[in-house]
Write a protein that holds these residues in place. Structure first.
Motif, PDB file in Angstrom:
ATOM      1  N   LEU A   1      -0.094   2.700   2.283  1.00  0.00           N
ATOM      2  CA  LEU A   1      -1.268   3.388   2.812  1.00  0.00           C
ATOM      3  C   LEU A   1      -1.743   4.468   1.844  1.00  0.00           C
ATOM      4  O   LEU A   1      -2.937   4.589   1.571  1.00  0.00           O
ATOM      5  N   ARG A   2      -0.818   5.230   1.294  1.00  0.00           N
ATOM      6  CA  ARG A   2      -1.193   6.271   0.315  1.00  0.00           C
ATOM      7  C   ARG A   2      -1.857   5.651  -0.910  1.00  0.00           C
ATOM      8  O   ARG A   2      -2.823   6.185  -1.431  1.00  0.00           O
ATOM      9  N   ASP A   3      -1.338   4.514  -1.365  1.00  0.00           N
ATOM     10  CA  ASP A   3      -1.964   3.825  -2.500  1.00  0.00           C
ATOM     11  C   ASP A   3      -3.383   3.390  -2.154  1.00  0.00           C
ATOM     12  O   ASP A   3      -4.299   3.527  -2.974  1.00  0.00           O
ATOM     13  N   ALA A   4      -3.580   2.882  -0.943  1.00  0.00           N
ATOM     14  CA  ALA A   4      -4.911   2.436  -0.513  1.00  0.00           C
ATOM     15  C   ALA A   4      -5.873   3.613  -0.410  1.00  0.00           C
ATOM     16  O   ALA A   4      -7.041   3.513  -0.805  1.00  0.00           O
ATOM     17  N   VAL A   5      -5.394   4.746   0.103  1.00  0.00           N
ATOM     18  CA  VAL A   5      -6.239   5.943   0.198  1.00  0.00           C
ATOM     19  C   VAL A   5      -6.622   6.424  -1.194  1.00  0.00           C
ATOM     20  O   VAL A   5      -7.781   6.770  -1.446  1.00  0.00           O
ATOM     21  N   GLU A   6      -5.661   6.442  -2.112  1.00  0.00           N
ATOM     22  CA  GLU A   6      -5.961   6.842  -3.494  1.00  0.00           C
ATOM     23  C   GLU A   6      -7.050   5.962  -4.100  1.00  0.00           C
ATOM     24  O   GLU A   6      -7.888   6.435  -4.856  1.00  0.00           O
ATOM     25  N   ALA A   7      -7.048   4.685  -3.735  1.00  0.00           N
ATOM     26  CA  ALA A   7      -8.019   3.744  -4.292  1.00  0.00           C
ATOM     27  C   ALA A   7      -9.434   3.966  -3.757  1.00  0.00           C
ATOM     28  O   ALA A   7     -10.402   3.622  -4.432  1.00  0.00           O
TER      29      ALA A   7
END
Length: 109
Positions: A46-52
């Motif tokens: 989820l954190r990776d997706a938010v960063e994207a």
């Protein structure tokens, strides 16, 4: 020349994913021009997706620094508990404990 750092807050919760017939983590932007959020099976994903998507939801160029704040919305966990957790984490960091030692300490408490 001074660069401005922007901030965006995402509210994180557990949601039912109809296509997966199971629970996923969901993060939706708070007070951002675009309301679409992202979901994932783990918090790390989820954190990776938010960063994207953080620049996209703010309508900013990739060169602009954006700091993400997460607000967790979980049943039975009050805002006071999250605040106490952040204060404890900050104090453990100030005491010089490594991330691994902080995790071990909190798991053993």
């Amino acid at each position: 020349m001074t660069s401005t750092v922007r901030r965006v807050t995402f509210r994180v919760s557990r949601e039912r994913a109809l296509d997966l017939d199971g629970e996923v983590w969901y993060a939706g932007p708070v007070d951002a021009p675009i309301r679409s959020g992202v979901s994932a099976e783990t918090l790390a994903e989820l954190r990776d997706a938010v960063e994207a998507i953080k620049h996209f939801v703010l309508g900013l160029a990739e060169e602009v620094a954006v700091i993400v704040e997460y607000v967790y919305d979980l049943p039975g966990v009050s805002p006071e508990v999250w605040r106490a957790h952040r204060e404890l984490r900050d104090r453990l960091c100030e005491a010089g404990l490594s991330e691994d030692d902080r995790a071990e300490l909190l798991l053993s408490a």
